[in-house]
Scaffold this motif. Sequence first.
Motif, PDB file in Angstrom:
ATOM      1  N   LEU A 277       0.830  -1.197   0.000  1.00 60.86           N
ATOM      2  CA  LEU A 277       0.000   0.000   0.000  1.00 60.86           C
ATOM      3  C   LEU A 277       0.868   1.251   0.000  1.00 60.86           C
ATOM      4  O   LEU A 277       0.657   2.178  -0.802  1.00 60.86           O
TER       5      LEU A 277
ATOM      6  N   ALA B 266       2.647   1.719  -3.300  1.00 64.71           N
ATOM      7  CA  ALA B 266       1.729   2.170  -4.346  1.00 64.71           C
ATOM      8  C   ALA B 266       1.389   3.649  -4.173  1.00 64.71           C
ATOM      9  O   ALA B 266       1.240   4.382  -5.170  1.00 64.71           O
ATOM     10  N   LEU B 267       1.240   4.090  -2.921  1.00 63.93           N
ATOM     11  CA  LEU B 267       0.853   5.485  -2.669  1.00 63.93           C
ATOM     12  C   LEU B 267       1.999   6.450  -2.908  1.00 63.93           C
ATOM     13  O   LEU B 267       1.775   7.590  -3.354  1.00 63.93           O
TER      14      LEU B 267
ATOM     15  N   GLY C 293       0.482  -1.743  -6.878  1.00 64.12           N
ATOM     16  CA  GLY C 293      -0.973  -1.721  -6.870  1.00 64.12           C
ATOM     17  C   GLY C 293      -1.559  -3.007  -7.408  1.00 64.12           C
ATOM     18  O   GLY C 293      -2.573  -3.504  -6.910  1.00 64.12           O
TER      19      GLY C 293
ATOM     20  N   ARG D 186      -6.597   1.950  -1.156  1.00 64.18           N
ATOM     21  CA  ARG D 186      -5.784   3.003  -1.787  1.00 64.18           C
ATOM     22  C   ARG D 186      -6.479   4.351  -1.714  1.00 64.18           C
ATOM     23  O   ARG D 186      -5.820   5.386  -1.549  1.00 64.18           O
TER      24      ARG D 186
END
Length: 543
Positions: free
Chosen positions: A463, A466-467, A477, A493
């Motif tokens: 997470l 991905a962020l 993701g 997300r």
Amino acid sequence: MVTLDVRPQLLDALSALRDRVASVRLPLPLPGAPRARQTRAELLAQLDDYLVPRLKAPDAPLLAVVGGSTGAGKSTLVNSLVGRQVSEAGVLRPTTRTPVLVCHPDDHHWFAGMRVLPDLMRVWDPQDDEDSPTPARKPPHRQAGKHSHAQAAREVRIETVSTLPRGLAILDAPDIDSLVVDNRTLAAELICAADVWVMVTTASRYADAVPWHLLRTAKQYKATLVTVLDRVPHQVLAEVSRQYGALLTRAGLGEVPRFTVPELPESTGGGGLLPASAVAPLFAWLAHHAQDPAARQYAVGRTALGALDSLSRRMPELASAVAAQHAAAVRLTFAVEDAYKREGKRVRGRLDQGAVLAGDALTRWRGYPLDTSADELLDSLADSLAALLQCAVAAADERIADAWRREPAAGAVALPAPDREAAERIGMAVRRWRRVLEELAEEEVARLDKQPAPDPDGVAALLVAALLGGKRARPAGEKLAERIGVQAAVRLRDRGGELVAEHLDQVLRAERDRRLAPIEALEVSPEPQAELIAALSVLQKER
């Protein structure tokens, strides 16, 4: 005929105006600030020491303040007018430090209280008036002024003599050009408290700048003014008097009563009294204006109304200075807010470009999960984000410092300097944010109906990657969706993205507010300007 209107509404308006002046703050070092601070101090002195008490008590004795430059012979003149040595005179300068107020015994109560000069402690001898020039003294009585706790050394000594007529008080002020700053300040305050300004100069100094500054100020305020040309040698008396008169006429002061005191043996040394004949014309003028109702009303009314009229000019000047202070504070504030706004936008752009997923964080990501644990990846990503935020804060501070160097008002606040504690504050904030995301991942995993359940630490690592990784972390993701499902991944997300935005704003806002705190502590606001103008408008209406 000059008359005073002492209606309660006028007094209320004047008192309200005084409170507005007292609330003015001028902390920023702008070019006009010193003059504005002086104007504020003069206004307060004139309102507290003269206008408000005079309008509240129009029947109080007429107060004549004897002022002038060093060595003009003010104390000798006062002693000679009352026929007794009440004020210390001497050849050492500056001589007069504690002002001396002389009045008739029946008028003592007018000055023993705080009606006028409320900031000065009262000192007087608890004894009956005597005609002896050196009566026996008892321990002096002291009555504290309103602010004597802060200004314990500021006193006014009260003497009573029966040779002065009732209704007249004479005050011997310190030298207006004293080498002692406090003496000069006090002298200016005392002159502002006068019904009659008695300006004393000498044959050798009548063209100096100091006495003429006082004369022009009195003319500007339309105060009742008397001039005394002191210590004039007999052989040049006519010529000096003529030249002085010509200067007064040229300055628009030709109608001002002028008295000449010749140089006498008693004029030097500071110990003697001048013959009564030398000061008789001045004494007669003062006594007449104290005792004759019409003359008294004219003298008091002219000064009071002149002071009221001067407010119409000086209050807008003060209001303008207040407005300049607020405008400067706004510029300082804008420089801070703009710098952090720009850096906030740049940080968000860098996140979109994947700037966090670089260096050690990129290496850790490429080695995950074979050579790097979820914990190690989270540590590396958090450190990289903290470094990005620290650079943003440093860049914002540099931008602020550059803008403030061009702003004179910035002298009242310290320029942003390298903040060694900023890195620690940002690091702590990032660690708290990381923990929130880990808890979010744990909650999402707990909601899944999936066996075996995914590892919460691994979900949190994917997470965060991905962020923060931008386009570089697109596979994060995809792997997150594989582990917890598409809907859960989207939900996680979305919520995580909100937390990232909130976190960035909180960190930068906290640092911005630390830079704004010194400006806010100055309490420069726009309200005083409007309040000053409104209070002046009410006063003018009541007049």
